[in-house]
Design a protein around this motif. Structure first.
Motif, PDB file in Angstrom:
ATOM      1  N   ARG A  98       0.853  -1.191   0.000  1.00 17.43           N
ATOM      2  CA  ARG A  98       0.000   0.000   0.000  1.00 17.43           C
ATOM      3  C   ARG A  98       0.887   1.239   0.000  1.00 17.43           C
ATOM      4  O   ARG A  98       1.993   1.229   0.535  1.00 17.43           O
ATOM      5  CB  ARG A  98      -0.900   0.024   1.230  1.00 17.43           C
ATOM      6  N   ARG A  99       0.379   2.283  -0.580  1.00 16.37           N
ATOM      7  CA  ARG A  99       1.118   3.545  -0.578  1.00 16.37           C
ATOM      8  C   ARG A  99       1.119   4.131   0.833  1.00 16.37           C
ATOM      9  O   ARG A  99       0.110   4.046   1.534  1.00 16.37           O
ATOM     10  CB  ARG A  99       0.472   4.529  -1.537  1.00 16.37           C
ATOM     11  N   PRO A 100       2.209   4.749   1.225  1.00 12.64           N
ATOM     12  CA  PRO A 100       2.229   5.345   2.559  1.00 12.64           C
ATOM     13  C   PRO A 100       1.229   6.508   2.630  1.00 12.64           C
ATOM     14  O   PRO A 100       1.037   7.247   1.682  1.00 12.64           O
ATOM     15  CB  PRO A 100       3.664   5.832   2.728  1.00 12.64           C
ATOM     16  N   VAL A 101       0.588   6.632   3.783  1.00 11.31           N
ATOM     17  CA  VAL A 101      -0.401   7.683   3.989  1.00 11.31           C
ATOM     18  C   VAL A 101       0.317   8.964   4.382  1.00 11.31           C
ATOM     19  O   VAL A 101       1.152   8.979   5.288  1.00 11.31           O
ATOM     20  CB  VAL A 101      -1.408   7.263   5.084  1.00 11.31           C
ATOM     21  N   HIS A 102      -0.018  10.035   3.687  1.00  7.46           N
ATOM     22  CA  HIS A 102       0.561  11.338   4.016  1.00  7.46           C
ATOM     23  C   HIS A 102      -0.126  11.861   5.278  1.00  7.46           C
ATOM     24  O   HIS A 102      -1.361  11.776   5.398  1.00  7.46           O
ATOM     25  CB  HIS A 102       0.359  12.303   2.847  1.00  7.46           C
ATOM     26  N   PRO A 103       0.611  12.406   6.217  1.00  6.74           N
ATOM     27  CA  PRO A 103       0.001  12.861   7.484  1.00  6.74           C
ATOM     28  C   PRO A 103      -1.114  13.891   7.278  1.00  6.74           C
ATOM     29  O   PRO A 103      -2.075  13.924   8.036  1.00  6.74           O
ATOM     30  CB  PRO A 103       1.164  13.469   8.261  1.00  6.74           C
TER      31      PRO A 103
END
Length: 92
Positions: free
Chosen positions: A79-84
């Motif tokens: 999964r793509r990392p979630v941007h804060p």
């Protein structure tokens, strides 16, 4: 070397290799030794990449009887990392 097609009346079609432009109109058959004539065909027009051919075949099969699914497709892979900044947004 180019591939040229020939047809023997007794043994059927076979390929022979000659330099480009030097193919004979008639050659001897490899099996029976009889005379085989040159056959002119379209050069590899039926070839398509494997994934494309598989997709076309699958879509043709499902034209009359569509595949039944029970849910959305399963995601595979990382999964793509979630941007804060977007982590607190509502999910669709």
């Amino acid at each position: 070397m180019a591939t040229y097609g020939y047809r023997c009346p007794r043994d059927g079609d076979f390929d022979a290799f000659f330099p480009i432009g030097e193919a004979a109109a008639r050659v001897s058959c490899r099996v029976c030794g009889g005379e085989a004539v040159r056959v002119y065909t379209a050069p590899l027009l039926g070839r398509s990449p494997g994934p494309l051919a598989a997709h076309i075949e699958r879509s043709e099969r499902s034209a009359e009887t569509p595949e039944v699914v029970s849910g959305p497709p399963v995601r595979r892979g990382p999964r793509r990392p979630v941007h804060p900044a977007t982590a607190r947004l509502p999910k669709p």
